[in-house]
Write a protein that holds these residues in place. Structure first.
Motif, PDB file in Angstrom:
ATOM      1  N   GLU A  58      -7.070  -0.171  -3.670  1.00 13.23           N
ATOM      2  CA  GLU A  58      -7.592   1.123  -3.181  1.00 13.23           C
ATOM      3  C   GLU A  58      -6.940   2.352  -3.899  1.00 13.23           C
ATOM      4  O   GLU A  58      -7.546   3.170  -4.379  1.00 13.23           O
ATOM      5  N   ALA A  59      -5.522   2.057  -3.811  1.00 14.05           N
ATOM      6  CA  ALA A  59      -4.832   3.252  -4.347  1.00 14.05           C
ATOM      7  C   ALA A  59      -4.913   3.219  -5.761  1.00 14.05           C
ATOM      8  O   ALA A  59      -4.542   4.593  -6.318  1.00 14.05           O
ATOM      9  N   LEU A  75      -7.487   5.553  -6.436  1.00 11.41           N
ATOM     10  CA  LEU A  75      -7.072   7.099  -5.943  1.00 11.41           C
ATOM     11  C   LEU A  75      -6.348   7.776  -7.343  1.00 11.41           C
ATOM     12  O   LEU A  75      -6.498   8.626  -7.711  1.00 11.41           O
ATOM     13  N   ALA A  84       2.547   7.739   3.553  1.00 15.26           N
ATOM     14  CA  ALA A  84       3.057   7.067   2.432  1.00 15.26           C
ATOM     15  C   ALA A  84       3.172   7.830   1.126  1.00 15.26           C
ATOM     16  O   ALA A  84       4.338   7.886   0.470  1.00 15.26           O
ATOM     17  N   ILE A  85       2.029   8.462   0.955  1.00 18.55           N
ATOM     18  CA  ILE A  85       2.134   9.389  -0.349  1.00 18.55           C
ATOM     19  C   ILE A  85       3.217  10.585  -0.273  1.00 18.55           C
ATOM     20  O   ILE A  85       3.940  10.915  -1.275  1.00 18.55           O
ATOM     21  N   CYS A 124       1.342   4.082  -2.996  1.00 12.21           N
ATOM     22  CA  CYS A 124       0.975   5.372  -2.568  1.00 12.21           C
ATOM     23  C   CYS A 124       2.215   6.207  -2.630  1.00 12.21           C
ATOM     24  O   CYS A 124       2.051   7.481  -3.017  1.00 12.21           O
ATOM     25  N   HIS A 180       2.329   3.161   8.515  1.00 15.24           N
ATOM     26  CA  HIS A 180       3.017   4.039   7.749  1.00 15.24           C
ATOM     27  C   HIS A 180       3.587   5.192   8.553  1.00 15.24           C
ATOM     28  O   HIS A 180       4.634   5.709   8.483  1.00 15.24           O
ATOM     29  N   HIS A 234      -6.014  15.394  -1.173  1.00 12.74           N
ATOM     30  CA  HIS A 234      -6.884  14.828  -0.002  1.00 12.74           C
ATOM     31  C   HIS A 234      -7.104  13.331  -0.530  1.00 12.74           C
ATOM     32  O   HIS A 234      -7.421  13.188  -1.722  1.00 12.74           O
ATOM     33  N   SER A 235      -6.346  12.384   0.015  1.00 13.50           N
ATOM     34  CA  SER A 235      -6.094  10.882  -0.540  1.00 13.50           C
ATOM     35  C   SER A 235      -6.998   9.944   0.066  1.00 13.50           C
ATOM     36  O   SER A 235      -8.369  10.366  -0.107  1.00 13.50           O
ATOM     37  N   ILE A 236      -6.441   8.879   0.432  1.00 12.66           N
ATOM     38  CA  ILE A 236      -7.255   7.744   0.880  1.00 12.66           C
ATOM     39  C   ILE A 236      -6.820   7.428   2.487  1.00 12.66           C
ATOM     40  O   ILE A 236      -5.794   7.911   2.977  1.00 12.66           O
ATOM     41  N   GLY A 266      -9.677  12.151  -3.767  1.00 10.11           N
ATOM     42  CA  GLY A 266     -10.395  11.165  -4.288  1.00 10.11           C
ATOM     43  C   GLY A 266     -11.864  11.229  -4.313  1.00 10.11           C
ATOM     44  O   GLY A 266     -12.698  10.209  -4.633  1.00 10.11           O
ATOM     45  N   ILE A 304       0.869  -1.143  -0.116  1.00 10.87           N
ATOM     46  CA  ILE A 304       0.024   0.076   0.110  1.00 10.87           C
ATOM     47  C   ILE A 304       0.872   1.360   0.047  1.00 10.87           C
ATOM     48  O   ILE A 304       0.697   2.381  -0.940  1.00 10.87           O
ATOM     49  N   ALA A 305       1.707   1.473   0.767  1.00 13.73           N
ATOM     50  CA  ALA A 305       2.824   2.450   0.841  1.00 13.73           C
ATOM     51  C   ALA A 305       3.606   2.438  -0.337  1.00 13.73           C
ATOM     52  O   ALA A 305       3.845   3.581  -0.770  1.00 13.73           O
TER      53      ALA A 305
END
Ligand SMILES: Cc1ncc(C[n+]2csc(CCOP(=O)(O)OP(=O)(O)O)c2C)c(N)n1
Ligand code: SF4
Ligand SMILES: [Mg+2]
Lengths: 614, 342
Positions: free
Chosen positions: A323-324, A327, B79-80, A297, B109, B71-73, A467, A293-294
């Motif tokens: 999920e990402a 996004l 992480a972003i 992202c 994270h 504005h992410s998840i 998102g 996930i990281a």
């Protein structure tokens, strides 16, 4: 005594032993030597999931299959001509893949009572002695003994000495196939430059193996496989994951973007990370994140900053990224997601190959979430397809999924590599100015329905993306029902628009209409191609088309499909492409499915063609 | 931060055309105001600032900042931001997250960004509740908390965010609150000035689902007795009339009355660079209802100088480039072993 020389046009060798026996290295060395000699080739490494599975057991057998020839080679081959069996388990596990009257090179030391027991051979039996191998040409040699003899004065311990065993076998095969040892000598000199004793041990054993063949009278025949007649040019050997990595570096370099690769280790995708981390002098940034996930992202973050964000994984790792991905498609930022497919579901078969993530790639996200999907057909094709994935991601401001699989990721083939200057341009233009009178509209679209890319640091274009559903053009949060439907259809139209910017579907082998079209995608390429060529030679009216663009399909695909009476779709899954094809073109395609963690044998596809057309 | 601006911006320049949609009275308003007040003083060009958030009431924040923003998840802002910082080290990055966003779904994270020490700022709005999903307990809610999802009281033991971050080897750890504008502004400045991942826990009142969670620390009547404002080099003093102090008895903190026998010189003097003592301070986490409880510390617990991830990453690129030269694509494509077919 004068030795005979027999000329062959292709040979399939399977190197098999304990996972600690160094068979992967042996196979790779022979492969590189064959490649440098100018043979066409294809390889298939097949190893256990455990790093050191119980020694001597069937579960611990590691194999490497090499098919090389003076003729065109498309697959690692169905049945081998030569089986190298370092122990009884290796023989038992692979005998069924050996041709009748094939050659077995058996290390007798691996057939002692203990190894026989571990391999599950019935008490008191030894296949090397009980006549059960009658019909095969069995070459017995006590590799362990001869390796130890060669290194009697090396000063090394038994454990280290035994580690050089694979070099004996390699030397012997070099002799048998009239190969020069130069490549391996050079390789060893570099690998063990700082450990002279180990270096000398390996060199001595390699030469001992070669001389063993040369001096022993019982070996009367050597084989010659001449260079293949391939298109003129400069070649190198290329593996799929390596090609993916190089394609990414090339796309970054050609587009002028920084490559950011966020990932988390997983078989069989990790080698892309290993390869990329060697190329920091291209400005490549590799980031081993804390999880998948990281990983995705971080790549999205990098893309927001104006880098080419890329992530890769397999099986469960791809599941974590979904999920990402949604996004990224809402953000409408470039992102490349490589899925090196493996056997599933869940942890599934980590080291085995499968094509079972196609529907996940096309549909597997919450909401209406279209993402372009591409697939590579062979090891070197990974280079071109990942390059295409980058081009589409950048030009259309969208995530793109590239499907490869364990088979082509680890397989190798000769590659007539391109010049950097011959690669297609990838145009990037960061927006520097407002695109309306009053303000910057982050979701105002161009003729490709793509949006502008304004990156932090650009004065006057400060904006927010998110998102949550956004208003057309402004990108502001919007819950308006009509706007939502409009945006859903807009994002879909954008992905469909990609079809205007990809090549037409071509026929790989055969004609553009006829009785039967075998339609494939991904790593079944070689097996289908071999089967269709053979079937056509045998007089069947059959052709082969191979899909590299799956979402959207090439615009001429429907017309092509309608030009054949029957469509056969072989897949290493329960039938996934076939669902997409039937759904879109409403044709009664038929599937040929294999879900054993193993690639198709060309023979299996040939039989199906023959059955359909008889 | 690294870059300075010639054009002065004001807090007004940082407001967007979007209507702020938090509930009236929500602590988030004050935090937004303090951020908008502080940023112009930092001298960073507006276009170099990025706010990144996850999901939650607090995570709406970027929409209200006229900077770059995402504005992410849920849980993934950290992480972003890591990827963005790695790609663009010169940017000033601010992560806005909630107690659920940053410590529950994004907990993994969070600890990893802290150990890697990217140079950026993390603002964790702790309201000890899930606001956006309408009032379930969060990983910082106290044991026994009665919420919609815990009608009999929560049986979860809560996180102590400061101790968690100390455990993750964060290089800047601080706490502030929505109701103390001056203090919050000063901590935001300190966070920005620190080169490394600056973690700021901000107590934030959710007046709809968890009203008064931090009342004892924020209300005039109890604040001075219940809080301990730490300042580097100064003794730890608190109380209505600054009449109490903290001493260390071995590793045990004890509250002492300042009188003729005990002077401020006898007290524990706060040292932001002392990891062991910061660890002890992070454990000043008693329930204020308990007798003899320690006051809750605010301010900077700990600061450490440690190289940042993005700098070390850039170093390696430089080193390899110095060794191998700028990447040559043709050389890469041909590799070291080729053969010619003619
Ligand atoms: C993957 C995912 N799971 C669950 C949610 C629902 N959700 C949205 S915000 C939130 C909790 C927010 O709490 P917190 O982070 O404390 O923010 P606050 O609203 O209190 O500021 C949850 C569970 C979601 N958006 N995404
Ligand atoms: S629910 Fe609570 S945290 Fe969310 S906006 Fe309302 S008051 Fe603020
Ligand atoms: Mg909360």
């Amino acid at each position: 005594m004068e030795k005979q020389n027999e000329v062959l046009d292709n040979v399939i060798i399977k190197f098999a032993g304990d996972s600690g026996d160094g068979m992967q290295l042996t196979g790779t060395q022979f492969t590189n030597t064959a490649a440098l000699f100018g043979n066409d080739l294809s390889t298939f490494p097949d190893f256990p999931a455990e790093i050191r599975a119980p020694q001597g057991t069937l579960a611990g057998v590691s194999g490497y299959q090499l098919h090389f020839g003076s003729v065109e080679i498309f697959t690692p081959g169905d049945y081998c001509d030569v089986l190298v069996a370092m122990n009884a388990a290796a023989l038992r596990a692979n005998l069924k893949h050996l041709k009748k009257s094939g050659i077995i090179i058996a290390n007798t030391d691996g057939f002692d009572a203990k190894n026989l027991r571990l391999a599950g051979v019935a008490d008191g039996k030894n296949p090397l002695e009980d006549g059960s191998l009658e019909g095969y040409n069995v070459i017995k040699m006590d590799v362990t003994k001869m390796t130890r003899a060669a290194l009697l004065d090396s000063g090394l311990g038994t454990k280290e000495i035994d580690r050089a065993k694979n070099m004996f076998v390699l030397g012997f095969l070099y002799w048998m196939y009239n190969r020069s040892m130069d490549h391996t000598l050079k390789f060893l000199n570099e690998k063990f430059a700082s450990k002279t004793d180990v270096l000398n041990a390996n060199l001595n054993v390699l030469k001992a193996g070669y001389n063993f063949g040369d001096t022993r009278e019982e070996f009367t025949t050597r084989f010659t496989v001449s260079p293949a007649k391939m298109p003129a040019g400069v070649y190198r050997n290329m593996m799929g994951n390596q090609a993916t990595a190089l394609g990414l570096v090339a796309a970054a370099k050609k587009s002028g973007l920084q490559l950011f690769y966020g990932t988390y280790p997983i078989t069989p995708a990790s080698d892309i990370l290993h390869e990329l981390s060697k190329h920091k002098n291209f400005g490549v940034k590799t980031f081993q994140a804390e999880d998948e996930i990281a990983a995705i992202c971080s790549s999205i973050g990098a893309s927001f900053g104006g880098a080419l964000g890329v992530t890769a994984s397999s099986g469960p790792g791809i599941a974590l990224k979904t999920e990402a991905m949604g996004l990224a498609l809402m953000f409408e930022l470039p992102l490349v997601i490589v899925n090196v497919q493996r056997g599933g579901p869940s942890t599934g078969l980590p080291t085995k190959t499968e094509q079972s993530d196609l529907l996940q790639a096309v549909y597997g996200r919450n909401g209406e979430a279209p993402i372009p999907v591409l697939a590579a057909a062979s090891p070197s094709d990974c280079f071109y397809m990942v390059y295409e994935a980058c081009r589409i991601a950048i030009e259309f401001m969208t995530p793109v999924i590239l499907l490869t699989d364990g088979y082509i990721a680890n397989g190798a083939e000769p590659w007539q590599f391109p010049k950097a200057s011959d690669l297609a341009e990838i145009k990037v233009k960061f927006t520097k100015e407002k695109n309306s009178e009053t303000k910057y509209l982050p979701y105002k679209r161009d003729e490709k329905l793509s949006r502008p890319w304004a990156i932090p640091g650009t004065k006057g274009l400060e904006h927010r993306i998110g998102g949550i559903e956004k208003q057309h053009e402004t990108g502001n949060i919007s819950y308006d029902p009509n706007n939502h439907e409009f945006m859903i259809r807009m994002r879909d139209a954008k992905v469909e628009k990609v079809a205007d910017f990809i090549p037409d579907q071509k026929i790989e082998v055969g004609t553009s209409k006829g009785k039967l079209l075998v339609l494939g995608w991904g790593s079944t390429y070689g097996a289908i191609k071999s089967a269709v060529i053979k079937a056509r030679n045998d007089g069947y009216d059959v052709s082969h088309a191979h899909l590299r663009y799956i979402k959207p399909f090439p615009k001429n695909l429907g017309e092509l499909l309608y030009s054949f009476e029957h469509i056969l779709i072989p897949e290493m899954n329960c039938g996934q492409l076939i669902k997409l094809i039937r759904d879109k073109y409403l044709i009664p395609a038929e599937g040929l499915n294999k879900i054993q963690g193993m690639p198709f044998a060309a023979e299996e596809i040939y039989s199906k063609i023959a059955e359909k057309l008889k | 931060m690294e870059t300075t601006s010639s054009e002065k911006i004001t807090s007004k320049d940082l407001a967007t055309d979007q209507e702020v949609r938090w509930c009236p009275g929500c602590g988030d308003y004050s935090i937004l105001k303090q951020v908008q007040t502080t940023i112009p003083e930092l001298g960073i060009p507006r276009e170099n600032i990025v706010f990144i958030s996850g999901i939650g009431c607090s995570s709406r924040f970027p929409y209200y900042m006229e900077t770059y923003g995402m504005h992410s998840i849920h849980g993934r802002a950290t992480a972003i931001a890591s990827g963005l910082k790695a790609a663009r080290p010169e940017l000033s990055i601010w992560i806005v997250t909630g107690d659920g966003d940053g410590l529950s779904i994004g907990g993994n994270h969070m600890i990893h960004i802290l150990r890697r020490n990217f140079n950026l700022n993390i603002l964790l709005f702790n309201n000890e509740i899930y606001g956006l999903t309408k009032g379930q307990y969060s990983p910082t809610s106290e044991e026994g908390k009665v919420t919609k999802s815990t009608p009999m009281g929560s049986v979860d033991h809560p996180f102590n965010p400061i101790a968690l971050c100390m455990g993750a080897d964060a290089t800047f750890v601080a706490r502030s609150m929505d109701r103390d504008p001056k203090h919050l502004q000063s901590i935001l400045k300190r966070a920005n000035d620190h080169k490394g991942s600056s973690f700021v826990e901000i107590y934030q009142n959710c007046n709809v689902f968890n009203d008064g969670a931090f009342e004892v620390f924020t209300e005039k009547s109890s604040k001075k007795n219940e809080t301990l404002f730490m300042e580097h080099g100064k003794p730890l003093i608190f109380g209505d009339n600054n009449e109490k102090g903290i001493k260390l008895d071995g590793f045990m903190p004890v509250i002492v009355e300042l009188n003729a026998g005990v002077s401020p010189n006898d007290l524990w003097v706060h040292d932001e660079h002392d990891r062991v003592k910061a660890g002890i301070l992070s454990r000043f986490f008693d329930n204020p209802k308990h007798p003899n409880h320690l006051p809750r510390p605010f301010g900077v617990f700990y600061v450490e100088d440690r190289p940042c991830y993005e700098d070390r990453m850039a170093d390696q690129i430089q080193q390899m480039t110095a060794k191998k030269g700028d990447g040559n694509l043709d050389a890469l494509l041909s590799g070291r072993e080729t053969w010619v077919i003619s």
